[in-house]
Design a protein around this motif. Structure first.
Motif, PDB file in Angstrom:
ATOM      1  N   PRO A 117     -16.550 -14.571 -11.326  1.00 63.16           N
ATOM      2  CA  PRO A 117     -15.344 -15.403 -11.207  1.00 63.16           C
ATOM      3  C   PRO A 117     -14.324 -14.872 -10.214  1.00 63.16           C
ATOM      4  N   GLY A 118     -14.355 -13.574  -9.935  1.00 64.33           N
ATOM      5  CA  GLY A 118     -13.392 -12.995  -9.013  1.00 64.33           C
ATOM      6  C   GLY A 118     -12.043 -12.751  -9.671  1.00 64.33           C
ATOM      7  N   PRO A 119     -11.140 -12.093  -8.952  1.00 63.16           N
ATOM      8  CA  PRO A 119      -9.844 -11.718  -9.529  1.00 63.16           C
ATOM      9  C   PRO A 119      -8.850 -12.864  -9.550  1.00 63.16           C
ATOM     10  N   LYS A 120      -7.739 -12.618 -10.230  1.00 60.66           N
ATOM     11  CA  LYS A 120      -6.614 -13.555 -10.262  1.00 60.66           C
ATOM     12  C   LYS A 120      -5.772 -13.297  -9.013  1.00 60.66           C
ATOM     13  N   PHE A 121      -5.828 -14.224  -8.082  1.00 59.21           N
ATOM     14  CA  PHE A 121      -5.192 -13.985  -6.786  1.00 59.21           C
ATOM     15  C   PHE A 121      -4.742 -15.286  -6.146  1.00 59.21           C
ATOM     16  N   ARG A 122      -3.529 -15.259  -5.575  1.00 52.50           N
ATOM     17  CA  ARG A 122      -3.028 -16.309  -4.711  1.00 52.50           C
ATOM     18  C   ARG A 122      -2.524 -15.656  -3.429  1.00 52.50           C
ATOM     19  N   LYS A 123      -2.507 -16.416  -2.345  1.00 53.72           N
ATOM     20  CA  LYS A 123      -2.020 -15.870  -1.082  1.00 53.72           C
ATOM     21  C   LYS A 123      -0.582 -15.358  -1.215  1.00 53.72           C
ATOM     22  N   SER A 124       0.182 -15.993  -2.094  1.00 55.78           N
ATOM     23  CA  SER A 124       1.566 -15.565  -2.296  1.00 55.78           C
ATOM     24  C   SER A 124       1.665 -14.152  -2.863  1.00 55.78           C
ATOM     25  N   ASP A 125       0.569 -13.632  -3.437  1.00 54.83           N
ATOM     26  CA  ASP A 125       0.588 -12.272  -3.972  1.00 54.83           C
ATOM     27  C   ASP A 125       0.873 -11.241  -2.886  1.00 54.83           C
ATOM     28  N   LEU A 126       0.403 -11.485  -1.670  1.00 54.76           N
ATOM     29  CA  LEU A 126       0.600 -10.507  -0.604  1.00 54.76           C
ATOM     30  C   LEU A 126       2.075 -10.342  -0.287  1.00 54.76           C
ATOM     31  N   ALA A 127       2.820 -11.449  -0.276  1.00 54.79           N
ATOM     32  CA  ALA A 127       4.262 -11.362  -0.050  1.00 54.79           C
ATOM     33  C   ALA A 127       4.958 -10.702  -1.232  1.00 54.79           C
ATOM     34  N   ALA A 128       4.499 -11.020  -2.449  1.00 50.83           N
ATOM     35  CA  ALA A 128       5.100 -10.423  -3.647  1.00 50.83           C
ATOM     36  C   ALA A 128       4.893  -8.912  -3.663  1.00 50.83           C
ATOM     37  N   GLN A 129       3.691  -8.464  -3.297  1.00 52.82           N
ATOM     38  CA  GLN A 129       3.419  -7.026  -3.292  1.00 52.82           C
ATOM     39  C   GLN A 129       4.133  -6.330  -2.146  1.00 52.82           C
ATOM     40  N   ALA A 130       4.352  -7.047  -1.046  1.00 51.06           N
ATOM     41  CA  ALA A 130       5.101  -6.447   0.067  1.00 51.06           C
ATOM     42  C   ALA A 130       6.510  -6.061  -0.363  1.00 51.06           C
ATOM     43  N   LYS A 131       7.106  -6.838  -1.262  1.00 50.74           N
ATOM     44  CA  LYS A 131       8.427  -6.507  -1.775  1.00 50.74           C
ATOM     45  C   LYS A 131       8.405  -5.226  -2.610  1.00 50.74           C
ATOM     46  N   LEU A 132       7.218  -4.875  -3.098  1.00 52.41           N
ATOM     47  CA  LEU A 132       7.070  -3.676  -3.928  1.00 52.41           C
ATOM     48  C   LEU A 132       6.437  -2.525  -3.149  1.00 52.41           C
ATOM     49  N   ARG A 133       6.505  -2.579  -1.819  1.00 53.69           N
ATOM     50  CA  ARG A 133       5.805  -1.588  -0.994  1.00 53.69           C
ATOM     51  C   ARG A 133       6.305  -0.168  -1.240  1.00 53.69           C
ATOM     52  N   ASP A 134       7.542  -0.027  -1.702  1.00 51.78           N
ATOM     53  CA  ASP A 134       8.085   1.312  -1.945  1.00 51.78           C
ATOM     54  C   ASP A 134       7.822   1.807  -3.372  1.00 51.78           C
ATOM     55  N   ILE A 135       7.112   1.004  -4.143  1.00 49.46           N
ATOM     56  CA  ILE A 135       6.780   1.364  -5.526  1.00 49.46           C
ATOM     57  C   ILE A 135       5.353   1.895  -5.552  1.00 49.46           C
ATOM     58  N   ASP A 136       5.146   3.080  -6.113  1.00 53.06           N
ATOM     59  CA  ASP A 136       3.852   3.767  -6.042  1.00 53.06           C
ATOM     60  C   ASP A 136       2.708   2.942  -6.621  1.00 53.06           C
ATOM     61  N   PHE A 137       1.605   2.913  -5.891  1.00 51.79           N
ATOM     62  CA  PHE A 137       0.355   2.349  -6.399  1.00 51.79           C
ATOM     63  C   PHE A 137      -0.793   2.986  -5.630  1.00 51.79           C
ATOM     64  N   GLN A 138      -1.978   3.034  -6.260  1.00 54.37           N
ATOM     65  CA  GLN A 138      -3.095   3.738  -5.638  1.00 54.37           C
ATOM     66  C   GLN A 138      -3.721   2.977  -4.474  1.00 54.37           C
ATOM     67  N   THR A 139      -3.497   1.666  -4.374  1.00 56.09           N
ATOM     68  CA  THR A 139      -4.034   0.888  -3.257  1.00 56.09           C
ATOM     69  C   THR A 139      -2.956  -0.052  -2.729  1.00 56.09           C
ATOM     70  N   GLU A 140      -3.160  -0.520  -1.507  1.00 55.26           N
ATOM     71  CA  GLU A 140      -2.291  -1.529  -0.936  1.00 55.26           C
ATOM     72  C   GLU A 140      -2.899  -2.905  -1.168  1.00 55.26           C
ATOM     73  N   ALA A 141      -2.034  -3.901  -1.328  1.00 58.74           N
ATOM     74  CA  ALA A 141      -2.513  -5.252  -1.606  1.00 58.74           C
ATOM     75  C   ALA A 141      -3.244  -5.822  -0.394  1.00 58.74           C
ATOM     76  N   ARG A 142      -4.400  -6.433  -0.675  1.00 60.32           N
ATOM     77  CA  ARG A 142      -5.208  -7.081   0.352  1.00 60.32           C
ATOM     78  C   ARG A 142      -5.865  -8.312  -0.238  1.00 60.32           C
ATOM     79  N   PRO A 143      -6.293  -9.261   0.583  1.00 60.78           N
ATOM     80  CA  PRO A 143      -7.087 -10.372   0.050  1.00 60.78           C
ATOM     81  C   PRO A 143      -8.366  -9.833  -0.592  1.00 60.78           C
ATOM     82  N   PRO A 144      -8.786 -10.364  -1.720  1.00 60.14           N
ATOM     83  CA  PRO A 144      -9.950  -9.821  -2.429  1.00 60.14           C
ATOM     84  C   PRO A 144     -11.217  -9.742  -1.590  1.00 60.14           C
ATOM     85  N   GLU A 145     -11.402 -10.677  -0.658  1.00 61.93           N
ATOM     86  CA  GLU A 145     -12.615 -10.624   0.157  1.00 61.93           C
ATOM     87  C   GLU A 145     -12.621  -9.411   1.081  1.00 61.93           C
ATOM     88  N   ASP A 146     -11.457  -8.823   1.330  1.00 65.77           N
ATOM     89  CA  ASP A 146     -11.398  -7.646   2.195  1.00 65.77           C
ATOM     90  C   ASP A 146     -11.957  -6.402   1.524  1.00 65.77           C
TER      91      ASP A 146
END
Length: 465
Positions: free
Chosen positions: A215-244
């Motif tokens: 089924p793949g992950p829960k993802f919308r293109k708008s997620d990339l903009a939402a995660q960009a706002k959180l770029r200074d908040i620690d996470f182990q990976t950077e947000a990317r489209p799932p196919e990447d």
């Protein structure tokens, strides 16, 4: 006689990975048996989305900040509160562990044990890694069988299932189940490393899945903009489209690892049945935290609080003594495990323990399906800075009630507010919505109050006359 306790804790397993509860893609017939024979808590939350603070909380029944167990990579366990296993051992339980412990950092060293953890047997294997040249029980066992862990890790998909760390953990549990405990009740902690990354199950398990049909992950293109706002908040990976990052293959591998876990749950349940101990053994199945698994463009974990990362399986099964087939919707926290174990074992619950026993929800079919007004989660500079220099040391707290979830990223002018009734997949952040201001302020006050009341003062209250 108090019940035996078989406590199975996987690593990084999300809530929506049990066939009988919420997943039609994977097969988990043995965990499904626990669901059929026990009580499942479908809204159970860890107290931190990172290993050490979560384990510190459910082993003590206290919040990570209360026991100074807030991050991975700590030098030692702070000894700020007794472990539930130590309390049970002091009450006469024979306790053993196989697999991960992780109350202190283990990168490049054998993890130091607490002064008193209660375990008579301690089969330590933080994971199937080759960081340690001696003292790694799983690697030592492989060597005794004529195999090299370092060589096996070069081609992990070729690892025979019978030599896998998951199977090794179950083997140690089966040995303990069958052992003579001198008439004492026993507790066995099975802390399996899977389905933790790097998502490398034996090929035979991966072959069970049609990757393109996932089924793949829960993802919308708008997620990339939402995660960009959180770029200074620690996470182990950077947000990317799932196919990447080939998200469907990763999802299939993750599910395959869980199916291997399930097969070994079946082996442990068979050992209980063969030894005549099923009716007096409490089986718990849970995990320390979840995995983003591509949701919102993210993999792994860090300072986020999406359902897939902070909501986990929690099942209690004890035939003839607990309810069977009960699916609870109460909000519960993993800190509730420790007082529940003490309660069922007839051991006094320390007053400082912040969790609450689930006993009535486990034993009383007429009990209201309610336990907490809200669930909380903490993140205080939790990621080990040795693994990535750019981790800034983020701080955040989460609170969720029956409908809404509020996240505050402290020190940043940003947060998240989700309406889980209308937006269960958490795509629409209502933080800045004027109409949501009353909800936002109410949850902020509840979170602030809960944080203040959770402070462990470290002293008994003195009453003046």
């Amino acid at each position: 006689m108090p019940p035996n306790i078989l406590w199975i804790c996987t690593d990084q397993q999300r809530y929506d990975t049990i066939g009988a509860l919420n997943n039609g893609q994977l097969r988990s017939p043995n965990i499904d048996r626990l669901v059929a024979n026990g009580v499942s808590f479908e809204r159970a939350y860890c107290q931190s989305p990172i290993c050490t603070p979560s384990r510190a909380s459910f082993l003590t029944g206290m919040y990570p900040s209360s026991v100074h167990g807030c991050g991975n990579g700590n030098a030692y366990w702070a000894e700020a509160a007794p472990l539930v296993t130590a309390l049970l051992a002091d009450a006469g339980y024979d306790c053993a562990l196989a697999g991960k412990f992780h109350l202190a950092g283990a990168r490049g060293r054998i993890e130091p044990r607490p002064q008193h953890d209660g375990y008579r047997l301690f089969h330590w294997s933080h994971g199937p890694h080759d960081y340690w040249r001696e003292g790694h029980d799983y690697a030592d066992w492989l060597g005794e069988q004529g195999y090299s862990l370092a060589e096996m890790l070069k081609r992990p998909h070729e690892t025979p299932p019978e030599l896998h760390q998951t199977t090794w953990c179950a083997d140690r549990a089966i040995d303990f189940i069958k052992a003579d405990h001198g008439g004492a009740p026993w507790l066995m902690s099975i802390n399996i490393f899977d389905p933790h990354a790097p998502f490398d199950p034996p090929q035979a398990y991966l072959d069970r899945f049609d990757i393109e049909a996932m089924p793949g992950p829960k993802f919308r293109k708008s997620d990339l903009a939402a995660q960009a706002k959180l770029r200074d908040i620690d996470f182990q990976t950077e947000a990317r489209p799932p196919e990447d990052f080939d998200a469907k293959r990763i999802q299939a591998a993750y599910y395959a690892m869980i199916e291997q876990v399930d097969d070994n749950v079946g082996r442990m349940l068979a050992a209980l049945e063969d030894s005549g101990q099923t009716r007096n053994t409490l089986v718990i199945f849970t995990s320390d935290h979840g995995e983003t698994l591509g949701d919102h463009g993210l993999l792994l974990k860090g300072c986020r609080f999406y359902e897939g990362l902070v909501r986990v399986p929690l099942i209690f099964s004890l035939p003839a003594q607990l309810l069977a087939g009960q699916r609870r919707q109460s909000l519960v926290e993993l800190i509730d495990i420790a007082p529940t174990l003490l309660d069922l074992a007839g051991v006094a619950i320390p007053e400082r323990m912040q969790g609450r026993s689930l006993r009535s929800l486990l034993t009383d079919a007429d009990a209201p399906d309610f336990h907490r007004e809200f669930a909380r989660c903490e993140y205080y500079s939790a990621l080990n800075p040795d693994s990535r220099e750019e981790f800034s040391g983020s701080y955040a707290t989460m609170i969720r009630d029956d409908r809404y979830k509020l996240i505050v990223y402290h020190g940043h002018d940003i947060g998240e507010l989700f309406d889980l009734e209308n937006d269960p997949d958490e795509f629409d952040n209502l933080w800045d919505a004027p109409a949501m201001m009353p909800v936002k302020l109410r949850l902020m006050q509840q979170s602030f109050d809960a944080l203040a009341f959770a402070v462990d003062t470290g002293s008994e209250q003195i009453t003046s006359s």
